[in-house]
Motif scaffolding. Structure first.
Motif, PDB file in Angstrom:
ATOM      1  N   GLY A  49       0.986  -1.256  -0.250  1.00  0.00           N
ATOM      2  CA  GLY A  49      -0.348  -0.382  -0.099  1.00  0.00           C
ATOM      3  C   GLY A  49       0.551   0.857   0.037  1.00  0.00           C
ATOM      4  O   GLY A  49      -0.096   2.456  -0.505  1.00  0.00           O
ATOM      5  N   LEU A  50       2.087   1.433   0.845  1.00  0.00           N
ATOM      6  CA  LEU A  50       2.766   2.294   0.212  1.00  0.00           C
ATOM      7  C   LEU A  50       3.649   2.782  -0.745  1.00  0.00           C
ATOM      8  O   LEU A  50       4.664   3.343  -0.775  1.00  0.00           O
ATOM      9  CB  LEU A  50       4.038   2.334   1.936  1.00  0.00           C
ATOM     10  N   GLY A  51       3.473   1.074  -2.333  1.00  0.00           N
ATOM     11  CA  GLY A  51       4.845   1.381  -3.439  1.00  0.00           C
ATOM     12  C   GLY A  51       5.394   0.109  -3.171  1.00  0.00           C
ATOM     13  O   GLY A  51       6.331   0.395  -4.062  1.00  0.00           O
ATOM     14  N   TYR A  52       5.987   0.042  -1.834  1.00  0.00           N
ATOM     15  CA  TYR A  52       7.385  -1.126  -2.138  1.00  0.00           C
ATOM     16  C   TYR A  52       6.658  -2.264  -3.723  1.00  0.00           C
ATOM     17  O   TYR A  52       5.298  -2.658  -2.905  1.00  0.00           O
ATOM     18  CB  TYR A  52       7.219  -1.468  -0.476  1.00  0.00           C
ATOM     19  N   ARG A  53       7.439  -2.810  -3.589  1.00  0.00           N
ATOM     20  CA  ARG A  53       7.182  -4.136  -4.526  1.00  0.00           C
ATOM     21  C   ARG A  53       8.462  -4.977  -4.589  1.00  0.00           C
ATOM     22  O   ARG A  53       7.808  -6.124  -5.499  1.00  0.00           O
ATOM     23  CB  ARG A  53       6.903  -3.292  -6.004  1.00  0.00           C
ATOM     24  N   GLU A  54       9.170  -4.899  -3.715  1.00  0.00           N
ATOM     25  CA  GLU A  54      10.323  -5.417  -3.343  1.00  0.00           C
ATOM     26  C   GLU A  54      10.884  -6.023  -1.743  1.00  0.00           C
ATOM     27  O   GLU A  54      10.541  -5.319  -0.968  1.00  0.00           O
ATOM     28  CB  GLU A  54      12.188  -4.812  -3.924  1.00  0.00           C
ATOM     29  N   PHE A  55      10.789  -7.365  -1.901  1.00  0.00           N
ATOM     30  CA  PHE A  55      10.285  -7.662  -0.935  1.00  0.00           C
ATOM     31  C   PHE A  55      11.158  -9.142  -0.502  1.00  0.00           C
ATOM     32  O   PHE A  55      11.986 -10.080  -1.560  1.00  0.00           O
ATOM     33  CB  PHE A  55       8.838  -7.906  -0.312  1.00  0.00           C
ATOM     34  N   LYS A  56      11.657  -9.056   0.868  1.00  0.00           N
ATOM     35  CA  LYS A  56      11.758 -10.705   1.451  1.00  0.00           C
ATOM     36  C   LYS A  56      11.176 -11.624   2.242  1.00  0.00           C
ATOM     37  O   LYS A  56      10.357 -11.249   2.037  1.00  0.00           O
ATOM     38  CB  LYS A  56      13.698 -10.012   2.200  1.00  0.00           C
ATOM     39  N   PHE A  57      11.492 -12.641   1.517  1.00  0.00           N
ATOM     40  CA  PHE A  57      10.163 -13.567   2.246  1.00  0.00           C
ATOM     41  C   PHE A  57      11.019 -14.443   3.008  1.00  0.00           C
ATOM     42  O   PHE A  57      12.429 -14.896   3.005  1.00  0.00           O
ATOM     43  CB  PHE A  57      10.070 -14.434   0.724  1.00  0.00           C
ATOM     44  N   PHE A  58      10.785 -14.142   4.316  1.00  0.00           N
ATOM     45  CA  PHE A  58      11.714 -14.657   5.891  1.00  0.00           C
ATOM     46  C   PHE A  58      10.329 -15.572   6.575  1.00  0.00           C
ATOM     47  O   PHE A  58       9.301 -14.583   6.983  1.00  0.00           O
ATOM     48  CB  PHE A  58      12.369 -13.708   5.568  1.00  0.00           C
ATOM     49  N   PRO A  59      10.752 -16.658   6.838  1.00  0.00           N
ATOM     50  CA  PRO A  59      11.491 -17.938   6.577  1.00  0.00           C
ATOM     51  C   PRO A  59      11.641 -18.536   5.689  1.00  0.00           C
ATOM     52  O   PRO A  59       9.570 -18.712   5.627  1.00  0.00           O
ATOM     53  CB  PRO A  59      11.611 -18.635   8.161  1.00  0.00           C
ATOM     54  N   ALA A  60      11.851 -18.805   4.751  1.00  0.00           N
ATOM     55  CA  ALA A  60      11.015 -18.468   2.706  1.00  0.00           C
ATOM     56  C   ALA A  60      11.060 -20.536   2.932  1.00  0.00           C
ATOM     57  O   ALA A  60       9.856 -21.126   2.370  1.00  0.00           O
ATOM     58  CB  ALA A  60      12.244 -19.833   2.048  1.00  0.00           C
ATOM     59  N   GLU A  61      11.558 -21.603   3.408  1.00  0.00           N
ATOM     60  CA  GLU A  61      10.858 -23.028   4.084  1.00  0.00           C
ATOM     61  C   GLU A  61      10.163 -23.335   4.420  1.00  0.00           C
ATOM     62  O   GLU A  61       9.332 -23.794   4.533  1.00  0.00           O
ATOM     63  CB  GLU A  61      12.544 -23.491   4.137  1.00  0.00           C
ATOM     64  N   VAL A  62       9.685 -22.228   5.865  1.00  0.00           N
ATOM     65  CA  VAL A  62       9.057 -22.918   6.974  1.00  0.00           C
ATOM     66  C   VAL A  62       7.877 -22.117   6.767  1.00  0.00           C
ATOM     67  O   VAL A  62       6.833 -22.172   6.421  1.00  0.00           O
ATOM     68  CB  VAL A  62       9.710 -21.941   8.046  1.00  0.00           C
TER      69      VAL A  62
ATOM     70  N   ALA B 217       5.060  -8.004  -7.845  1.00  0.00           N
ATOM     71  CA  ALA B 217       5.948  -8.192  -6.971  1.00  0.00           C
ATOM     72  C   ALA B 217       7.384  -8.873  -6.682  1.00  0.00           C
ATOM     73  O   ALA B 217       6.616 -10.183  -7.957  1.00  0.00           O
ATOM     74  CB  ALA B 217       5.111  -8.212  -4.998  1.00  0.00           C
ATOM     75  N   VAL B 218       8.230  -8.607  -6.849  1.00  0.00           N
ATOM     76  CA  VAL B 218       9.277  -9.587  -6.324  1.00  0.00           C
ATOM     77  C   VAL B 218      10.227  -9.673  -5.252  1.00  0.00           C
ATOM     78  O   VAL B 218       9.879  -9.102  -4.179  1.00  0.00           O
ATOM     79  CB  VAL B 218      10.407  -9.317  -7.461  1.00  0.00           C
ATOM     80  N   PHE B 219      10.434 -11.504  -4.977  1.00  0.00           N
ATOM     81  CA  PHE B 219      11.331 -10.994  -3.705  1.00  0.00           C
ATOM     82  C   PHE B 219      12.738 -11.629  -3.992  1.00  0.00           C
ATOM     83  O   PHE B 219      12.957 -12.059  -4.847  1.00  0.00           O
ATOM     84  CB  PHE B 219      10.248 -12.727  -3.479  1.00  0.00           C
ATOM     85  N   CYS B 220      13.354 -12.003  -2.855  1.00  0.00           N
ATOM     86  CA  CYS B 220      14.198 -12.611  -2.461  1.00  0.00           C
ATOM     87  C   CYS B 220      14.462 -13.562  -1.011  1.00  0.00           C
ATOM     88  O   CYS B 220      13.975 -12.805  -0.116  1.00  0.00           O
ATOM     89  CB  CYS B 220      15.485 -11.616  -1.503  1.00  0.00           C
ATOM     90  N   PRO B 221      13.753 -14.833  -1.134  1.00  0.00           N
ATOM     91  CA  PRO B 221      13.220 -15.735  -0.066  1.00  0.00           C
ATOM     92  C   PRO B 221      15.069 -15.685   0.416  1.00  0.00           C
ATOM     93  O   PRO B 221      16.458 -16.131  -0.415  1.00  0.00           O
ATOM     94  CB  PRO B 221      13.065 -17.263  -0.794  1.00  0.00           C
TER      95      PRO B 221
END
Length: 216
Positions: free
Chosen positions: A130-143, A160-164
């Motif tokens: 909602g604030l314009g973020y489109r790049e995220f860390k996905f954590f904790p990825a496996e869990v 949206a794109v991710f860094c798991p």
């Protein structure tokens, strides 16, 4: 209401595009920071996430920024605004959080160091979205569900794109990078505790090279 600037988004995209692997680095001895990051750089890694999990994180960021100007150097495991400020003053080029709070998201909008906010659910993602973020860390990825969860995010959040990060291994990194919404993968396997404790920097370089080669 403020939103993420184009500068911040361009900076984060540049960070994520610079290297398919982003090591999660925890410095346990102040003399290790520069040789460890240099060994990773020599192995082909261009992005360093130096966590604030120990008292040496902030100083390590300063040292590595000076020693490796060609690398992207960021602060990880940032959990409050005070830490964010310290990381910014140390010269961090980006900041990574394990989760999101409104205070962190709002502060990042006017910070010199752009934010890669950590999320594990769609509700958390929406706070940043909602604030314009489109790049995220996905954590904790496996869990949090691994590649299937990230694939499910593509429907409601196609831009949206991710860094798991979190539980990802060299053997599974390729599965994440095969997804269209994953640009890079974070992991601590690139800096094994025993190897770092022995200060076997050539071995760190070998691990980095082998991990990147495994993705091709």
């Amino acid at each position: 209401m403020n939103y993420v600037s184009d500068f911040h988004r361009d900076r984060i995209r540049s960070v994520l595009a610079a290297s398919q692997l982003m090591p999660v680095i925890t410095i346990k001895h102040p003399d290790d920071a520069v040789p460890l990051c240099r060994a990773l750089f020599e192995g082909g890694i261009r992005v360093m996430e130096i966590t604030l999990r120990t008292e040496y994180g902030i100083e390590a960021i300063k040292q590595v920024r000076e020693a490796l100007p060609e690398a992207w150097v960021g602060a990880g495991t940032v959990t409050c605004v005070d830490q964010y400020r310290q990381a910014e003053m140390a010269g961090a080029q980006f900041v990574v959080t394990p989760g999101v709070t409104k205070a962190l998201l709002d502060f990042a909008l006017t910070s010199e160091a752009p934010l890669l906010p950590g999320i594990s659910t769609a509700s958390e993602l929406l706070l940043g979205y909602g604030l314009g973020y489109r790049e995220f860390k996905f954590f904790p990825a496996e869990v949090a569900g691994g590649p299937p969860a990230l694939k499910a995010f593509e429907g409601p959040f196609p831009d949206a794109v991710f860094c798991p990060t979190g539980g990802v291994r060299r053997e599974t990194a390729r599965d994440y990078l095969a997804l269209g919404n994953v640009l890079t993968v974070g992991g601590s396997w690139l800096t094994p505790g025993g190897v770092v404790a022995e200060r076997d920097w050539p071995r760190i370089t070998e691990i980095a090279e082998a991990s990147l080669a495994a993705l091709s």
